[in-house]
Design an enzyme around this catalytic site. Sequence first.
Site, PDB file in Angstrom:
ATOM      1  N   ASP A 244       0.873  -1.196   0.142  1.00 65.24           N
ATOM      2  CA  ASP A 244      -0.039  -0.091   0.021  1.00 65.24           C
ATOM      3  C   ASP A 244       0.897   1.349  -0.051  1.00 65.24           C
ATOM      4  O   ASP A 244       1.471   1.662   1.110  1.00 65.24           O
ATOM      5  CB  ASP A 244      -0.712   0.023   1.158  1.00 65.24           C
TER       6      ASP A 244
ATOM      7  N   TYR B 207      -9.689  -6.092   4.017  1.00 67.79           N
ATOM      8  CA  TYR B 207      -9.213  -4.655   3.816  1.00 67.79           C
ATOM      9  C   TYR B 207      -7.871  -4.597   4.494  1.00 67.79           C
ATOM     10  O   TYR B 207      -7.568  -5.285   5.605  1.00 67.79           O
ATOM     11  CB  TYR B 207     -10.380  -3.681   4.371  1.00 67.79           C
ATOM     12  N   CYS B 208      -7.268  -3.863   4.343  1.00 62.31           N
ATOM     13  CA  CYS B 208      -6.116  -3.269   4.912  1.00 62.31           C
ATOM     14  C   CYS B 208      -6.046  -1.845   5.227  1.00 62.31           C
ATOM     15  O   CYS B 208      -7.088  -1.342   5.590  1.00 62.31           O
ATOM     16  CB  CYS B 208      -4.800  -3.848   3.942  1.00 62.31           C
ATOM     17  N   ALA B 209      -4.818  -1.188   5.265  1.00 66.80           N
ATOM     18  CA  ALA B 209      -4.764   0.121   5.615  1.00 66.80           C
ATOM     19  C   ALA B 209      -5.747   1.156   4.868  1.00 66.80           C
ATOM     20  O   ALA B 209      -6.478   2.037   5.308  1.00 66.80           O
ATOM     21  CB  ALA B 209      -3.440   0.689   5.869  1.00 66.80           C
TER      22      ALA B 209
ATOM     23  N   ARG C 222      -6.987  -0.203   1.388  1.00 69.50           N
ATOM     24  CA  ARG C 222      -7.662  -0.776   0.153  1.00 69.50           C
ATOM     25  C   ARG C 222      -8.689  -2.078   0.863  1.00 69.50           C
ATOM     26  O   ARG C 222      -8.305  -2.538   1.581  1.00 69.50           O
ATOM     27  CB  ARG C 222      -6.750  -1.627  -0.678  1.00 69.50           C
TER      28      ARG C 222
END
Length: 531
Positions: free
Chosen positions: A428, A463-465, A467
């Site tokens: 990311d 989900y991540c930070a 996306r």
Amino acid sequence: MKGSFMESLQRLGKALMGAVAVMPVAAILMGIGYWLDPTGWGANNVAAAILIKAGGAVLDNLGWIFAIAISFGLAKDSNGAAALSGFLGYGTIKLLLAEGTVAGYQGVDLAKLKEEGGQALLDWNSHGWAAINDKNVLIGILVGILAAWVYNRFHRAKLPDFLAFFSGRRLVPILTSIFAIALAGILYLVWPIVYGVLFSFGQWLYGLGAIGAGLYGVANRLLIPTGLHHALNQIFWFDVIGINDIGKFLKGGETIEAAKAATDAATCPGVWTDGVCTVIGEVGRYQGGFFPVMMFGLPAAALAIYLRADKSKKKAIGSLMAAGALASIFTGVTEPLEFSFMFVAPLLYGVHAILTGLAVFIAATFKWTAGFGFSAGFVDMLLSSQNPIANQWYMLLLQGIVFAVIYFVIFYFLIGALNLKTPGRGDDDDANAQLKSDAPLSDVATKIIAGLGGIENVDTLDYCATRLRTIVKDYTKVNENTIKEAGVAGVIRPSQKAVQVVIGPKVQFVYDEVADQLRASDAQLNGEQAF
């Protein structure tokens, strides 16, 4: 579970964070409790008893926690039915393979066996059934993966009308219990073989002196992810074959007197050489070398992980690493730090295992000994320094400073040079991305789902930070232009079926909306009421 082996490990590592996140506070509570009552462990101090029991609620139930956290974290939509399945699966295996239960299968009178002792008890202990307990991390991981697979495979399954009530998510815990019985059957055959090999391995290592101590240190760390390190610990730390390194060290004065009265190798509590029984510098050699790693090395590795984290994630990773480092330094509980990188960056964990073995070997070679009643942290180091059998314990602190530098340099270099995906690092680079649409998030979610090919085409959602991370069933149904109409910052296709939607800081709220719509669709599909 989709994708490459490394991607699967990283997903597992992320799921493990649910369990890891609760461990530092438990370790700190127990450490303070042991500090308040170092001899009675709560028997002499009410506050200490409360703190130790509160911390033990986590550390004494790690198997359950890992089963629940992994099943929940690996489920497609992180649904509670998966977590319940993990709980039931672990309970099933624990009860089916408990020491007393297995003794019943085999017609063994366990009470009589323990009372008589001897070779028969030693043979029984070598099978390791006592290790199938509330703390068994390996069983927890296996059950968590099993429960998540059952959930992802069957949470939309339909049954005939007369069994319709048990369709969908209600079916998952039932199937998990059945599959857990099958897994217990496999473990019944495999577990004593694996445990027995480790048991024999430990006996062989003992005869190698300092080299064996170092190899033990390596094996101890490598087996942490499986929970089988307890098999080796039983050999070296406790009175299974007579080594009893912890017991003899804690009773330092008695051990010294027993050495003076020894007349042969059988009565010597340490090393019998040329008619002399030596315990100073010998008893504690399977413990001393862990202090430099737990009090210095791993905290330095945590600092390296923090400094290598992406700028946008440093705050969150800093708090996690600080809590884990404090637990490691103060109490000697290392799992919060080790589980944070062992699956997402296994190379680093291998390096950590080798460095641990090196630390134990050096301490054993120079006969720097210290012991512990709980683990190799500051509290036990302080108490150990007053034990008459401790030998040059202060050298372990100097060794620790050196190992702190070694750990930091190696971890910092390898993370950067090999671009390892340690906590706080990922692909990311869009932390400043922003959702461009002012439409309600429910509308944004609807548009994203449509662009992904519809609800039925979404296989997994996470989900991540910044996306949304999805796996779709049919990649040809994905329409990137439709997704972009939702006002997202971008769309990335890292593989054929993987679709990452760049949202920015609002990603969790968009994820919640998308997940709610997927759950509502599932509820309608199964004839349930959506809440």
